[in-house]
Write a protein that holds these residues in place. Structure first.
Motif, short mmCIF file in Angstrom:
data_model
loop_
_atom_site.label_atom_id
_atom_site.label_comp_id
_atom_site.label_asym_id
_atom_site.label_seq_id
_atom_site.Cartn_x
_atom_site.Cartn_y
_atom_site.Cartn_z
N ALA A 264 0.86 -1.20 0.00
CA ALA A 264 0.00 0.00 0.00
C ALA A 264 0.89 1.24 0.00
O ALA A 264 1.04 1.92 1.02
CB ALA A 264 -0.93 0.00 1.21
N PRO A 265 1.50 1.58 -1.14
CA PRO A 265 2.48 2.66 -1.19
C PRO A 265 1.91 4.06 -0.95
O PRO A 265 2.68 5.00 -0.75
CB PRO A 265 3.06 2.54 -2.61
N ASP A 266 0.60 4.21 -0.97
CA ASP A 266 -0.01 5.53 -0.78
C ASP A 266 -0.51 5.77 0.65
O ASP A 266 -1.17 6.78 0.91
CB ASP A 266 -1.18 5.72 -1.75
N ARG A 267 -0.19 4.87 1.57
CA ARG A 267 -0.62 5.04 2.96
C ARG A 267 0.39 5.94 3.70
O ARG A 267 1.51 5.51 3.99
CB ARG A 267 -0.77 3.69 3.65
N VAL A 268 -0.02 7.15 3.99
CA VAL A 268 0.86 8.13 4.62
C VAL A 268 1.39 7.63 5.95
O VAL A 268 2.58 7.80 6.27
CB VAL A 268 0.12 9.47 4.81
N GLU A 269 0.51 7.00 6.76
CA GLU A 269 0.93 6.59 8.10
C GLU A 269 2.03 5.54 8.06
O GLU A 269 2.86 5.45 8.98
CB GLU A 269 -0.27 6.07 8.90
N PHE A 270 2.08 4.74 6.98
CA PHE A 270 3.14 3.74 6.86
C PHE A 270 4.49 4.43 6.65
O PHE A 270 5.49 4.10 7.29
CB PHE A 270 2.86 2.79 5.70
N HIS A 271 4.50 5.38 5.73
CA HIS A 271 5.74 6.11 5.45
C HIS A 271 6.19 6.93 6.66
O HIS A 271 7.39 7.02 6.94
CB HIS A 271 5.55 7.03 4.24
N GLU A 272 5.22 7.51 7.38
CA GLU A 272 5.57 8.30 8.55
C GLU A 272 6.19 7.43 9.64
O GLU A 272 7.17 7.82 10.29
CB GLU A 272 4.34 9.02 9.10
N GLN A 273 5.64 6.23 9.83
CA GLN A 273 6.21 5.31 10.82
C GLN A 273 7.64 4.93 10.44
O GLN A 273 8.54 4.89 11.30
CB GLN A 273 5.35 4.06 10.94
N ARG A 274 7.87 4.65 9.17
CA ARG A 274 9.22 4.27 8.75
C ARG A 274 10.18 5.44 8.88
O ARG A 274 11.35 5.27 9.25
CB ARG A 274 9.20 3.73 7.32
N ALA A 275 9.69 6.64 8.58
CA ALA A 275 10.54 7.83 8.72
C ALA A 275 10.93 8.05 10.17
O ALA A 275 12.10 8.34 10.49
CB ALA A 275 9.80 9.06 8.18
N GLU A 276 9.96 7.93 11.08
CA GLU A 276 10.25 8.12 12.49
C GLU A 276 11.21 7.06 13.02
O GLU A 276 12.09 7.35 13.84
CB GLU A 276 8.95 8.11 13.31
N SER A 277 11.04 5.84 12.55
CA SER A 277 11.94 4.76 12.98
C SER A 277 13.37 5.04 12.52
O SER A 277 14.33 4.85 13.28
CB SER A 277 11.47 3.42 12.41
N ALA A 278 13.51 5.53 11.29
CA ALA A 278 14.84 5.86 10.78
C ALA A 278 15.43 7.04 11.52
O ALA A 278 16.64 7.07 11.83
CB ALA A 278 14.76 6.16 9.28
N ARG A 279 14.59 8.03 11.84
CA ARG A 279 15.08 9.20 12.57
C ARG A 279 15.58 8.80 13.95
O ARG A 279 16.64 9.25 14.40
CB ARG A 279 13.97 10.25 12.70
N MET A 280 14.83 7.95 14.65
CA MET A 280 15.25 7.52 15.98
C MET A 280 16.51 6.66 15.90
O MET A 280 17.36 6.72 16.79
CB MET A 280 14.12 6.74 16.66
N ALA A 281 16.63 5.89 14.84
CA ALA A 281 17.82 5.04 14.67
C ALA A 281 19.05 5.85 14.28
O ALA A 281 20.17 5.33 14.30
CB ALA A 281 17.55 3.96 13.62
N SER A 282 18.86 7.12 13.93
CA SER A 282 19.97 7.94 13.43
C SER A 282 20.91 8.40 14.54
O SER A 282 22.05 8.78 14.27
CB SER A 282 19.43 9.17 12.69
N PHE A 283 20.45 8.38 15.81
CA PHE A 283 21.28 8.90 16.89
C PHE A 283 22.51 8.03 17.11
O PHE A 283 22.40 6.82 17.28
CB PHE A 283 20.47 9.00 18.18
N LEU A 284 23.66 8.65 17.09
CA LEU A 284 24.94 7.94 17.24
C LEU A 284 25.68 8.46 18.46
O LEU A 284 25.52 9.61 18.86
CB LEU A 284 25.82 8.16 16.01
N PHE A 285 26.52 7.61 19.02
CA PHE A 285 27.37 8.02 20.11
C PHE A 285 28.85 7.92 19.73
O PHE A 285 29.71 8.40 20.45
CB PHE A 285 27.09 7.18 21.36
N GLU A 286 29.11 7.30 18.59
CA GLU A 286 30.47 7.20 18.10
C GLU A 286 30.58 7.96 16.78
O GLU A 286 29.63 8.08 16.03
CB GLU A 286 30.88 5.73 17.88
N HIS A 287 31.77 8.47 16.51
CA HIS A 287 32.00 9.25 15.29
C HIS A 287 32.62 8.34 14.22
O HIS A 287 33.58 7.64 14.47
CB HIS A 287 32.93 10.42 15.59
N ASP A 288 32.03 8.35 13.03
CA ASP A 288 32.62 7.63 11.91
C ASP A 288 32.31 8.39 10.62
O ASP A 288 31.79 9.51 10.65
CB ASP A 288 32.13 6.18 11.84
N GLU A 289 32.66 7.79 9.47
CA GLU A 289 32.51 8.50 8.20
C GLU A 289 31.06 8.77 7.84
O GLU A 289 30.77 9.60 6.98
CB GLU A 289 33.20 7.71 7.07
#
Length: 213
Positions: free
Chosen positions: A50-75
């Motif tokens: 269901a590629p047109d379901r906004v809530e699906f894309h929003e959930q995936r975006a939020e999951s990626a945003r939360m996963a973006s936090f890092l504590f180590e520095h790399d490239e």
């Protein structure tokens, strides 16, 4: 939900709801990593179905945003003046899904998320353009306008606007010290003023404060 998927394997909603349930697993549990991995796969499948379901894309975006936090520095790190570190790869994934949300919903909320992600990715000119597009569609007396103008200011001068806001926040602490301060408070005030100046010159907040306090 697993039984529902056996009965109706093409159900986007069943994939999505099972994904949400697995994502709610206690992060300290032994199965947490496996559940999160499966949750990601289920959400990807729901979006495929269901590629047109906004809530699906929003959930995936939020999951990626939360996963973006890092504590180590790399490239892959996108460092910020506030001292936080983020994964560029995850931020880019979040941006892509937020852009899809904005296209599908046309909402201000998603448009601002896009602008915020562009700022975090240090694509400041694109962020300014995204904020300007939101502001252009707003009434002059819209109660949210002032807040969005302040958000936009962070991206000005290639991100120097955010440093200025943080420097002002440090300086605002001086007002709490009062005029009749003792020697220690006066030393602290001088240190804060010096830290604010260092932030304006490009020093990260944590490093500026640590060097002086």
């Amino acid at each position: 939900l697993r039984r529902a998927l056996i009965i109706e394997p093409e159900s986007a909603d069943a994939h999505w709801h099972l994904s949400l349930l697995l994502r709610a697993t206690d992060p300290e549990s032994a199965a947490a990593a496996d559940h999160l991995a499966e949750a990601d796969q289920l959400l990807d499948r729901a979006i495929t179905l269901a590629p047109d379901r906004v809530e699906f894309h929003e959930q995936r975006a939020e999951s990626a945003r939360m996963a973006s936090f890092l504590f180590e520095h790399d490239e892959d790190t996108a460092p910020h003046d506030d001292g936080m570190r983020h994964s560029r790869t995850h931020l880019q994934r979040a941006l892509t899904d937020y852009q899809t949300c904005a296209r599908l919903s046309g909402s201000r909320h998603h448009a601002l998320r896009v602008a915020g992600m562009l700022h975090q990715l240090q694509r400041h000119d694109e962020a300014l353009a995204a904020y300007d597009k939101v502001l252009a569609a707003m009434a002059a007396d819209d109660p949210q306008r002032e807040a969005i103008v302040s958000m936009r200011a962070r991206s000005e001068n290639n991100g120097a606007g955010e440093r200025e806001q943080m420097a002002q926040a440090l300086e605002s602490v001086l007002g709490n010290l009062g005029r009749d301060r003792n020697l220690n408070e006066d030393i602290a005030a001088q240190a804060l003023m010096s830290a604010a100046g260092a932030v304006r010159r490009g020093k990260r907040v944590g490093a500026a404060i640590d060097a002086r306090l």
